[in-house]
Design a protein around this motif. Structure first.
Motif, PDB file in Angstrom:
ATOM      1  N   GLU A   1      -5.680   1.301  -5.236  1.00 21.99           N
ATOM      2  CA  GLU A   1      -5.045   0.001  -4.976  1.00 21.99           C
ATOM      3  C   GLU A   1      -6.061  -1.011  -4.443  1.00 21.99           C
TER       4      GLU A   1
ATOM      5  N   ASP B   1     -12.268   0.255   4.931  1.00 24.32           N
ATOM      6  CA  ASP B   1     -11.601  -0.412   3.803  1.00 24.32           C
ATOM      7  C   ASP B   1     -11.445  -1.909   4.021  1.00 24.32           C
TER       8      ASP B   1
ATOM      9  N   MET C   1       0.857  -1.192   0.000  1.00 23.79           N
ATOM     10  CA  MET C   1       0.000   0.000   0.000  1.00 23.79           C
ATOM     11  C   MET C   1       0.889   1.237   0.000  1.00 23.79           C
TER      12      MET C   1
ATOM     13  N   THR D   1      -9.234   2.951   7.227  1.00 22.15           N
ATOM     14  CA  THR D   1      -8.971   1.507   7.173  1.00 22.15           C
ATOM     15  C   THR D   1     -10.099   0.689   7.809  1.00 22.15           C
TER      16      THR D   1
ATOM     17  N   ALA E   1      -1.677   7.957   0.508  1.00 22.41           N
ATOM     18  CA  ALA E   1      -3.153   8.011   0.543  1.00 22.41           C
ATOM     19  C   ALA E   1      -3.783   8.360  -0.800  1.00 22.41           C
TER      20      ALA E   1
ATOM     21  N   LEU F   1      -2.958  -3.022   4.396  1.00 23.87           N
ATOM     22  CA  LEU F   1      -3.713  -1.880   4.930  1.00 23.87           C
ATOM     23  C   LEU F   1      -2.901  -1.221   6.042  1.00 23.87           C
ATOM     24  N   GLN F   2      -3.084   0.109   6.126  1.00 21.61           N
ATOM     25  CA  GLN F   2      -2.270   0.899   7.058  1.00 21.61           C
ATOM     26  C   GLN F   2      -3.118   1.341   8.251  1.00 21.61           C
TER      27      GLN F   2
ATOM     28  N   THR G   1      -4.652   4.938  -2.199  1.00 16.89           N
ATOM     29  CA  THR G   1      -5.362   3.916  -1.414  1.00 16.89           C
ATOM     30  C   THR G   1      -6.548   3.323  -2.174  1.00 16.89           C
ATOM     31  N   GLN G   2      -7.456   4.192  -2.626  1.00 18.41           N
ATOM     32  CA  GLN G   2      -8.666   3.662  -3.275  1.00 18.41           C
ATOM     33  C   GLN G   2      -8.307   2.939  -4.580  1.00 18.41           C
TER      34      GLN G   2
ATOM     35  N   GLY H   1       2.018   2.104   8.649  1.00 26.65           N
ATOM     36  CA  GLY H   1       2.004   3.104   7.572  1.00 26.65           C
ATOM     37  C   GLY H   1       3.250   3.961   7.647  1.00 26.65           C
TER      38      GLY H   1
END
Ligand code: FDA
Length: 303
Positions: free
Chosen positions: A135, A164, A126, A161, A129, A154-155, A132-133, A180
């Protein structure tokens, strides 16, 4: 983040290349696939699994992205040929995510096909930010195409998160949870995370607990011994089998902790970066996150 680290970061950026090279040797296997597999073989012999990462993030052209994909294909071949207990970790931006998402997905599918032929798992790292979406969507598209040998990171420092993680849980799924590493806008972060890495721990633990409860295999990626101990306590209290998770640590970091975990019977996977971009990688890490400057100086003083 301490004033010490903030002040140190620009100073380390001026350090001679040879000094950065010396420090980075502990954290980076070398320039070539052969050096990476040699390091992995030594880790395997010592009882650790490994994840190989080809260095290089800021891909400026699709041909560069294809070149990186080709390098990963060589890594997969080498892992299979040498019978190594290893998988690979891939940054989608290095495969062209921000240039052409479809092309990136095509590159990843090439890796997944090659990996599948040798029963090798592929981890999608990851990134910051802004990715994020993209990935998460990429992972879900690949899952819908039927790939099962792939999982995301995930972070725990991101507030989002909690939401997510939901579609990524389930029996047969495989997640890595980390704190992260990127410098993000404060409003994206969980409370306290900006000044205190320990403030991320309850969130990290909650995500690990959700993996345990849903039968999701989880890679617990941290060098924070207090957090490691909390994960062990959680696993014991919920009677989670030791095969349902593994600890993951970066090459050269907190080796006493990784040895302790191995002795206690836990699976430990070491993240092994290699590549020609060792200098860029080291310097980017320092510039992106001044905390790294402190780590590097500490490493320098102890090597
Ligand atoms: P924390 O930052 O609290 O550090 C705990 C202690 O560990 C520190 O006091 C320090 O002594 C030591 N330490 C930590 N990192 C060190 C280092 N690099 N060198 C020397 N000492 C160090 N991040 C991300 O955003 N996306 C990703 O995909 C990944 N992938 C990933 C894979 C693996 C296997 C690991 C171990 C880590 C990542 N990370 C990552 C990085 C992760 O998010 C995190 O920034 C670092 O692991 C440092 O956080 P800790 O959990 O170790 O705790």
């Amino acid at each position: 983040m301490s004033l010490f680290n903030t002040l140190l970061a620009p100073a380390i950026s001026l350090a001679p290349r040879a000094l950065i090279r010396k420090v980075s040797r502990r954290y980076i296997a070398g320039d070539t696939v052969a050096e990476a597999t040699e390091r992995v073989a030594a880790l395997n012999a010592a009882g650790f699994c490994a994840t190989v990462d080809v260095l290089g993030e800021s891909t400026e052209s699709l041909s560069q992205a294809d070149h990186t994909t080709g390098e990963y294909l060589q890594v997969l071949e080498a892992i299979a040929r040498d019978g190594l207990r290893a998988n690979i970790s891939v940054k989608p931006t290095a495969l062209g995510l921000l240039l052409d998402a479809t092309h990136c997905e095509h590159n990843l599918a090439r890796l997944l096909n090659a990996a599948e032929a040798h029963s090798i798992f592929v981890r999608i790292d990851m990134e910051d930010a802004s990715c994020t979406q993209h990935e998460i969507d990429l992972l879900l598209r690949l899952k819908r195409r039927g790939y099962n040998n792939v999982g995301l990171v995930l972070q725990a420092y991101l507030k989002r998160t909690d939401g997510d993680i939901a579609p990524l849980l389930g029996t047969g799924e495989n997640l890595r949870i980390c704190k992260g590493i990127y410098v993000e806008k404060p409003d994206l972060l969980v409370e306290g995370a900006l000044d205190d890495r320990g403030a991320i721990n309850p969130h990290f633990l909650r995500h690990v607990a959700r993996c345990f409860d849903s039968g999701t295999f989880v890679g617990v990626a941290t060098h924070d011994e207090a957090l490691v101990d909390q994960v062990i306590t959680l696993a014991r209290s919920r009677l989670v089998a030791q095969t349902a998770f593994e600890f993951q640590m970066l090459l050269g970091v907190r080796e006493s902790l990784r040895d302790r975990l191995l002795t206690e019977g836990y699976a430990v996977r070491i993240y092994v970066p290699y590549g020609k971009d060792w200098y860029g990688y080291s310097m980017r890490r320092i510039k992106e996150n001044p905390r790294m400057a402190g780590y590097l100086l500490r490493a320098l003083l102890t090597c």
